[in-house]
Design a protein around this motif. Structure first.
Motif, PDB file in Angstrom:
ATOM      1  N   SER A  39       0.834  -1.204   0.000  1.00 52.80           N
ATOM      2  CA  SER A  39       0.000   0.000   0.000  1.00 52.80           C
ATOM      3  C   SER A  39       0.869   1.254   0.000  1.00 52.80           C
ATOM      4  CB  SER A  39      -0.935  -0.009   1.199  1.00 52.80           C
ATOM      5  OG  SER A  39      -0.200   0.102   2.389  1.00 52.80           O
ATOM      6  N   SER A  40       2.057   1.170   0.611  1.00 57.05           N
ATOM      7  CA  SER A  40       2.922   2.353   0.609  1.00 57.05           C
ATOM      8  C   SER A  40       3.454   2.640  -0.789  1.00 57.05           C
ATOM      9  CB  SER A  40       4.090   2.155   1.573  1.00 57.05           C
ATOM     10  OG  SER A  40       3.601   1.805   2.839  1.00 57.05           O
ATOM     11  N   ILE A  41       3.666   1.585  -1.582  1.00 55.40           N
ATOM     12  CA  ILE A  41       4.066   1.798  -2.970  1.00 55.40           C
ATOM     13  C   ILE A  41       2.971   2.583  -3.690  1.00 55.40           C
ATOM     14  CG2 ILE A  41       4.528   0.661  -5.173  1.00 55.40           C
ATOM     15  CD1 ILE A  41       5.722  -1.665  -3.502  1.00 55.40           C
ATOM     16  N   LEU A  42       1.719   2.219  -3.406  1.00 63.34           N
ATOM     17  CA  LEU A  42       0.608   2.947  -4.039  1.00 63.34           C
ATOM     18  C   LEU A  42       0.642   4.420  -3.664  1.00 63.34           C
ATOM     19  CD1 LEU A  42      -2.464   0.570  -3.767  1.00 63.34           C
ATOM     20  CD2 LEU A  42      -1.041   1.082  -5.742  1.00 63.34           C
ATOM     21  N   LEU A  43       0.965   4.703  -2.391  1.00 67.04           N
ATOM     22  CA  LEU A  43       1.055   6.102  -1.976  1.00 67.04           C
ATOM     23  C   LEU A  43       2.069   6.845  -2.834  1.00 67.04           C
ATOM     24  CD1 LEU A  43       0.755   8.499   0.084  1.00 67.04           C
ATOM     25  CD2 LEU A  43       2.687   7.481   1.297  1.00 67.04           C
ATOM     26  N   PHE A  44       3.270   6.275  -2.964  1.00 64.08           N
ATOM     27  CA  PHE A  44       4.315   6.986  -3.707  1.00 64.08           C
ATOM     28  C   PHE A  44       4.005   7.038  -5.196  1.00 64.08           C
ATOM     29  CE2 PHE A  44       6.692   5.830   0.171  1.00 64.08           C
ATOM     30  CZ  PHE A  44       6.948   7.128   0.569  1.00 64.08           C
ATOM     31  N   LEU A  45       3.339   6.009  -5.704  1.00 62.59           N
ATOM     32  CA  LEU A  45       2.936   6.060  -7.108  1.00 62.59           C
ATOM     33  C   LEU A  45       1.979   7.232  -7.326  1.00 62.59           C
ATOM     34  CD1 LEU A  45       2.920   4.846  -9.938  1.00 62.59           C
ATOM     35  CD2 LEU A  45       0.964   3.463  -9.251  1.00 62.59           C
ATOM     36  N   GLY A  46       1.020   7.369  -6.396  1.00 60.60           N
ATOM     37  CA  GLY A  46       0.089   8.501  -6.505  1.00 60.60           C
ATOM     38  C   GLY A  46       0.834   9.826  -6.496  1.00 60.60           C
ATOM     39  N   ILE A  47       1.819   9.944  -5.597  1.00 59.04           N
ATOM     40  CA  ILE A  47       2.599  11.187  -5.531  1.00 59.04           C
ATOM     41  C   ILE A  47       3.358  11.405  -6.830  1.00 59.04           C
ATOM     42  CG2 ILE A  47       4.512  12.314  -4.336  1.00 59.04           C
ATOM     43  CD1 ILE A  47       3.587  10.915  -1.797  1.00 59.04           C
ATOM     44  N   GLN A  48       3.914  10.322  -7.412  1.00 60.22           N
ATOM     45  CA  GLN A  48       4.634  10.459  -8.693  1.00 60.22           C
ATOM     46  C   GLN A  48       3.709  10.987  -9.782  1.00 60.22           C
ATOM     47  OE1 GLN A  48       7.443  10.497  -7.308  1.00 60.22           O
ATOM     48  NE2 GLN A  48       8.363   9.768  -9.186  1.00 60.22           N
ATOM     49  N   ILE A  49       2.480  10.469  -9.795  1.00 59.89           N
ATOM     50  CA  ILE A  49       1.565  10.893 -10.853  1.00 59.89           C
ATOM     51  C   ILE A  49       1.221  12.370 -10.685  1.00 59.89           C
ATOM     52  CG2 ILE A  49      -0.744  10.548 -11.803  1.00 59.89           C
ATOM     53  CD1 ILE A  49      -0.374   7.555 -11.246  1.00 59.89           C
ATOM     54  N   VAL A  50       0.907  12.778  -9.453  1.00 58.58           N
ATOM     55  CA  VAL A  50       0.529  14.181  -9.232  1.00 58.58           C
ATOM     56  C   VAL A  50       1.716  15.106  -9.521  1.00 58.58           C
ATOM     57  CG1 VAL A  50      -0.214  15.866  -7.515  1.00 58.58           C
ATOM     58  CG2 VAL A  50      -1.264  13.592  -7.594  1.00 58.58           C
ATOM     59  N   THR A  51       2.880  14.832  -8.900  1.00 56.14           N
ATOM     60  CA  THR A  51       4.021  15.731  -9.117  1.00 56.14           C
ATOM     61  C   THR A  51       4.528  15.649 -10.544  1.00 56.14           C
ATOM     62  OG1 THR A  51       5.485  14.014  -8.269  1.00 56.14           O
ATOM     63  CG2 THR A  51       4.834  15.734  -6.724  1.00 56.14           C
ATOM     64  N   GLY A  52       4.417  14.464 -11.156  1.00 60.57           N
ATOM     65  CA  GLY A  52       4.862  14.311 -12.543  1.00 60.57           C
ATOM     66  C   GLY A  52       4.036  15.172 -13.480  1.00 60.57           C
ATOM     67  N   VAL A  53       2.716  15.159 -13.286  1.00 60.71           N
ATOM     68  CA  VAL A  53       1.863  16.000 -14.124  1.00 60.71           C
ATOM     69  C   VAL A  53       2.228  17.472 -13.903  1.00 60.71           C
ATOM     70  CG1 VAL A  53      -0.505  16.785 -14.462  1.00 60.71           C
ATOM     71  CG2 VAL A  53      -0.013  14.349 -14.307  1.00 60.71           C
ATOM     72  N   LEU A  54       2.483  17.841 -12.649  1.00 57.34           N
ATOM     73  CA  LEU A  54       2.854  19.236 -12.371  1.00 57.34           C
ATOM     74  C   LEU A  54       4.153  19.606 -13.094  1.00 57.34           C
ATOM     75  CD1 LEU A  54       1.987  19.523  -8.584  1.00 57.34           C
ATOM     76  CD2 LEU A  54       0.711  20.415 -10.534  1.00 57.34           C
ATOM     77  N   LEU A  55       5.156  18.719 -13.041  1.00 56.76           N
ATOM     78  CA  LEU A  55       6.418  19.016 -13.727  1.00 56.76           C
ATOM     79  C   LEU A  55       6.194  19.154 -15.230  1.00 56.76           C
ATOM     80  CD1 LEU A  55       8.875  16.567 -11.938  1.00 56.76           C
ATOM     81  CD2 LEU A  55       8.932  19.056 -11.831  1.00 56.76           C
ATOM     82  N   ALA A  56       5.338  18.270 -15.758  1.00 55.07           N
ATOM     83  CA  ALA A  56       5.125  18.255 -17.209  1.00 55.07           C
ATOM     84  C   ALA A  56       4.437  19.530 -17.691  1.00 55.07           C
ATOM     85  CB  ALA A  56       4.309  17.025 -17.612  1.00 55.07           C
ATOM     86  N   LEU A  57       3.849  20.301 -16.743  1.00 55.89           N
ATOM     87  CA  LEU A  57       3.225  21.554 -17.164  1.00 55.89           C
ATOM     88  C   LEU A  57       4.256  22.524 -17.735  1.00 55.89           C
ATOM     89  CD1 LEU A  57       0.740  22.250 -14.228  1.00 55.89           C
ATOM     90  CD2 LEU A  57       0.246  21.302 -16.480  1.00 55.89           C
ATOM     91  N   TYR A  58       5.498  22.435 -17.229  1.00 52.27           N
ATOM     92  CA  TYR A  58       6.512  23.400 -17.672  1.00 52.27           C
ATOM     93  C   TYR A  58       7.711  22.766 -18.355  1.00 52.27           C
ATOM     94  CZ  TYR A  58       3.899  26.369 -14.497  1.00 52.27           C
ATOM     95  OH  TYR A  58       2.904  27.049 -13.873  1.00 52.27           O
ATOM     96  N   TYR A  59       7.890  21.469 -18.144  1.00 47.56           N
ATOM     97  CA  TYR A  59       9.062  20.802 -18.712  1.00 47.56           C
ATOM     98  C   TYR A  59       8.957  20.766 -20.238  1.00 47.56           C
ATOM     99  CZ  TYR A  59      12.476  17.321 -19.943  1.00 47.56           C
ATOM    100  OH  TYR A  59      13.535  16.681 -20.525  1.00 47.56           O
ATOM    101  N   GLN A  60      10.086  20.966 -20.928  1.00 46.50           N
ATOM    102  CA  GLN A  60      10.083  20.929 -22.388  1.00 46.50           C
ATOM    103  C   GLN A  60      11.104  19.923 -22.898  1.00 46.50           C
ATOM    104  OE1 GLN A  60      10.533  25.120 -23.433  1.00 46.50           O
ATOM    105  NE2 GLN A  60       8.308  25.165 -23.544  1.00 46.50           N
ATOM    106  N   PRO A  61      10.619  18.861 -23.556  1.00 53.27           N
ATOM    107  CA  PRO A  61      11.515  17.755 -23.915  1.00 53.27           C
ATOM    108  C   PRO A  61      12.278  17.980 -25.210  1.00 53.27           C
ATOM    109  CG  PRO A  61       9.293  17.195 -24.539  1.00 53.27           C
ATOM    110  CD  PRO A  61       9.232  18.567 -23.937  1.00 53.27           C
ATOM    111  N   THR A  62      13.051  19.041 -25.303  1.00 46.65           N
ATOM    112  CA  THR A  62      13.842  19.253 -26.517  1.00 46.65           C
ATOM    113  C   THR A  62      15.285  19.553 -26.151  1.00 46.65           C
ATOM    114  OG1 THR A  62      13.436  21.616 -26.541  1.00 46.65           O
ATOM    115  CG2 THR A  62      11.876  20.235 -27.741  1.00 46.65           C
TER     116      THR A  62
END
Ligand code: HEM
Ligand code: FES
Lengths: 352, 147
Positions: A39-62
Motif C-alpha cells: 500500500s505504501s508503494i501505491l502512496l508513492f505512485l500517486g505522488i509520482q503521478i501528481v508531481t509528474g503531471v505538475l512538472l510536465a506543465l513546464y518541462y520541455q523535452p527538446t
C-alpha cells in the motif's frame, strides 16, 4: 443519499465488490508488516503521478530547452523546486519499497502456488519502476544524465542480432541526441504510466482473488490466525503508515532538494565520477569489473548475459522453486540474502 | 476406419483460420511501425572545417570538431601532420578527452585509457579509437570516413 446510492448501484452493480471489501480479513502474524509495503508503494505512485503531471506543465523535452526548463521550474515557478524534489525523492522511496516488497515475498515464499502470476506481474512492476527511473534521469539533460544514458543505452549493443536495433530504438538513432530526450519523455509520461497501471490492475486483482498469504507454519498446521477486518481497522493502520511516510518524504524533500548540473554538451568529454541512480549502482559496478575480453570472448556480452540470467531467475522464481506452499525454502532464503548482500556491497563499492 | 465425426471440429478450424488471419494482419501492421520508430541518422561521409582554426596547433595537441552527432578529435603529430579520431569510447560510448600532460586519451566513465595513437592501453575499452582520414585542401580541412 440512499436514493443516490441505490441509483448508482442499479447502474454499476458494484454491490459484490463492496461486500467483498467489507468482509476482507487481514491475518495478523509476525510478517504482517510486509503487507504495508504494497500500500505504501501505491502512496508513492500517486505522488509520482501528481508531481509528474505538475512538472510536465513546464518541462520541455527538446535539446534546446530541456535543461533550461528544469532550471526554470526550480528557480521561477512558485514551489517548483519542491515539486521537483518530491518527484525525485518519491521515486527513490517508491523503488526502495518495490525492492522491499519483492524481497519480503521471496523470504516468506508467498510467491508459491497459487500466487505465481501475482509474482510475475510484481516483477514486471519492478521493471516498469526501474524504467521510469532510467527515463526520468535523462530528462534534466545535464552532463551526468547524458553520460549515464549513453552507457545505459549502449549496453544492449553487445547482444547478438537485435542488439544494435534495440539501442537505436532507445536512442532514436545511433547517438543520444535531442530526439532521445523527446522519446524518453514520451515513454516516461505516457507509455510507462499506461503500462504500469495496466499491470498494477492485474496485480491487485490477483492479490484479492488469492487472499493474503500466511506464514508457512500456519499454512502447514492449518492454524487459523488472528485477523483484522480490512475495513476499517487495517485501512486505518495503513493510513497511519502513509502519514508517517509522507512526513518523512516531505522532510527529506525540503532539506535535500536535488540540484541540476550544467547543460549536457554532446561534444564534451564525459565528466568525472559518472554514476547512475542508486538502484542501478550494483549493475554499474558489475560492468566496471568485467574485463574487455574473457577467454577471447566479449566481456561486455558476458556481463550482459550474466545479468540477464539473474533477472530471468528472479522473474521465474515461482517456477524454479515450485514446491508446495508449506515446505521451508532455506536455499531460496539464502539466495535472496546473498543477492541483497551482493547488491548492497557492490553499490557501496561503487561509491568508494 | 471411418470416424463418425471429424477429430478436427469446424469450430477449431474456424478459430485457427481467424486467429491466423489476425496474426498475419497484426504483423503486417507492426513491421512498418517498427521501421518508423528508428529514424535514419546516417553518419556523415565527410566533414569540412576551416583550416585556419587548426593551423596553429602545436605538436601533440588535440582540438575538437563535430563529426555528425559525435565529437571528433583532431590531433597534430610530431611531424606536423594531422590525424583524426572519433572521440567516442569503444567500451560503452562515452566521450573521451585528451590528457595533454600524459599524451593519452581518457574515458571517465569506467576509467579507460588509449595511447596517443588511439590504441586501447588500460581499463575496459576492447578496441582502439576509430580513426578518420584527414586531408588539407586549400583553406579547408577535410575529414573523411576511413576505408
Ligand atoms: C513510478 C513513477 C515515476 C518514477 C519512478 C519517476 C522518476 C523520475 C525521475 C528519477 C526523474 C528525474 C528527477 C530529477 O533528477 O530531476 C523524473 C523526472 C520527471 N518526471 Fe517522473 N517518475 C515517475 C512518474 C512520472 C509521471 C507519472 C509523470 C507525468 C505524467 C512524470 C513526469 C516527469 C517529468 C516531467 C520529469 C522531468 C523534470 C525533472 O527532471 O525535474 N513522472 N521522474
Ligand atoms: S565507456 Fe569508456 S571506459 Fe566505459
Amino acid at each position: 443519499m440512499k436514493a443516490l446510492g441505490a441509483w448508482i448501484e442499479d447502474r454499476l452493480g458494484l454491490g459484490p465488490v463492496a461486500a467483498f471489501l467489507a468482509k476482507k480479513e487481514v491475518p495478523c502474524h509476525r510478517h504482517t508488516i510486509l503487507y504495508y509495503t504494497g500500500s505504501s508503494i501505491l502512496l508513492f505512485l500517486g505522488i509520482q503521478i501528481v508531481t509528474g503531471v505538475l512538472l510536465a506543465l513546464y518541462y520541455q523535452p527538446t535539446l534546446a530547452e530541456a535543461n533550461a526548463s528544469v532550471v526554470r521550474i526550480m528557480t521561477e515557478m512558485p514551489l517548483g523546486w519542491l515539486v521537483r524534489s518530491v518527484h525525485s525523492w518519491s521515486a527513490t522511496f517508491m523503488i526502495a519499497l518495490v525492492f522491499a516488497h519483492l524481497l519480503g515475498i521471496a523470504f516468506t515464499k508467498a510467491y508459491r502456488k497459487p500466487r505465481e502470476a501475482t509474482w510475475l506481474t510484481g516483477v514486471l512492476l519492478l521493471g516498469s519502476s526501474l524504467a521510469f527511473g532510467f527515463t526520468g534521469y535523462l530528462l534534466p539533460w545535464d552532463e551526468l544524465s547524458l553520460a549515464a544514458t549513453k552507457v545505459g543505452t549502449n549496453l544492449p549493443k553487445a547482444l547478438p542480432v537485435i542488439g544494435t536495433w534495440l539501442t537505436q530504438v532507445m536512442r532514436a538513432g545511433d547517438d543520444v541526441t535531442g530526439d532521445t530526450i523527446t522519446r524518453f519523455f514520451i515513454v516516461h509520461v505516457s507509455v510507462l504510466p499506461l503500462a504500469l497501471l495496466a499491470i498494477l490492475g492485474v496485480h491487485i486483482f490477483l492479490v484479492q482473488r488469492h487472499g493474503m498469504s500466511a506464514p508457512l507454519e500456519a499454512e502447514r498446521d492449518k492454524i487459523k490466525l488472528p485477523w483484522l477486518p480490512f475495513w476499517p481497522n487495517f485501512l486505518l493502520r495503513e493510513a497511519g503508515v502513509w502519514f508517517v511516510l509522507l512526513g518523512v518524504l516531505l522532510t527529506v524533500a525540503v532539506f535535500l532538494a536535488p540540484g541540476v548540473g550544467p547543460q549536457a554538451d554532446l561534444m564534451a568529454p564525459a565528466p568525472e565520477g559518472i554514476k547512475p541512480e542508486w538502484y542501478f549502482l550494483f549493475m554499474f559496478q558489475t560492468l566496471k569489473l568485467f574485463p574487455a575480453r574473457i577467454l577471447g570472448l566479449n566481456g561486455e556480452l558476458i556481463a550482459m548475459l550474466v545479468m540477464m540470467a539473474g533477472m530471468a531467475a528472479v522473474l521465474f522464481l515461482p517456477f524454479i522453486d515450485d514446491r508446495p506452499f508449506e515446505r521451508k525454502g532455506k536455499v531460496i532464503t539464502g539466495l535472496a540474502w546473498a543477492g541483497l548482500a551482493y547488491a548492497i556491497g557492490m553499490s557501496i563499492w561503487s561509491l568508494m | 476406419m471411418k470416424l463418425p465425426a471429424s477429430l478436427y471440429s469446424r469450430r477449431a478450424f474456424l478459430n485457427g483460420l481467424i486467429g491466423g488471419w489476425l496474426a498475419a494482419l497484426g504483423s503486417a501492421f507492426i513491421s512498418p511501425l517498427l521501421k518508423y520508430i528508428v529514424p535514419p541518422t546516417p553518419e556523415p561521409d565527410q566533414v569540412t572545417v576551416p583550416f585556419a582554426d587548426y593551423k596553429d596547433m602545436a605538436p601533440h595537441t588535440v582540438k575538437g570538431f563535430a563529426w555528425g552527432n559525435k565529437p571528433g578529435l583532431l590531433q597534430r603529430t610530431e611531424a606536423g601532420e594531422y590525424v583524426a579520431f572519433v572521440g567516442v569510447c569503444t567500451h560503452l560510448d562515452c566521450n573521451v578527452s585528451f590528457v595533454a600532460e600524459q599524451r593519452r586519451f581518457y574515458c571517465a566513465c569506467h576509467e579507460g585509457w588509449y595511447d596517443e595513437n588511439g590504441l586501447n592501453v588500460a581499463g575496459p575499452p576492447p578496441s582502439p579509437l576509430r580513426r578518420l582520414s584527414v586531408s588539407v585542401e586549400g583553406d579547408t580541412l577535410i575529414v573523411k570516413r576511413q576505408g
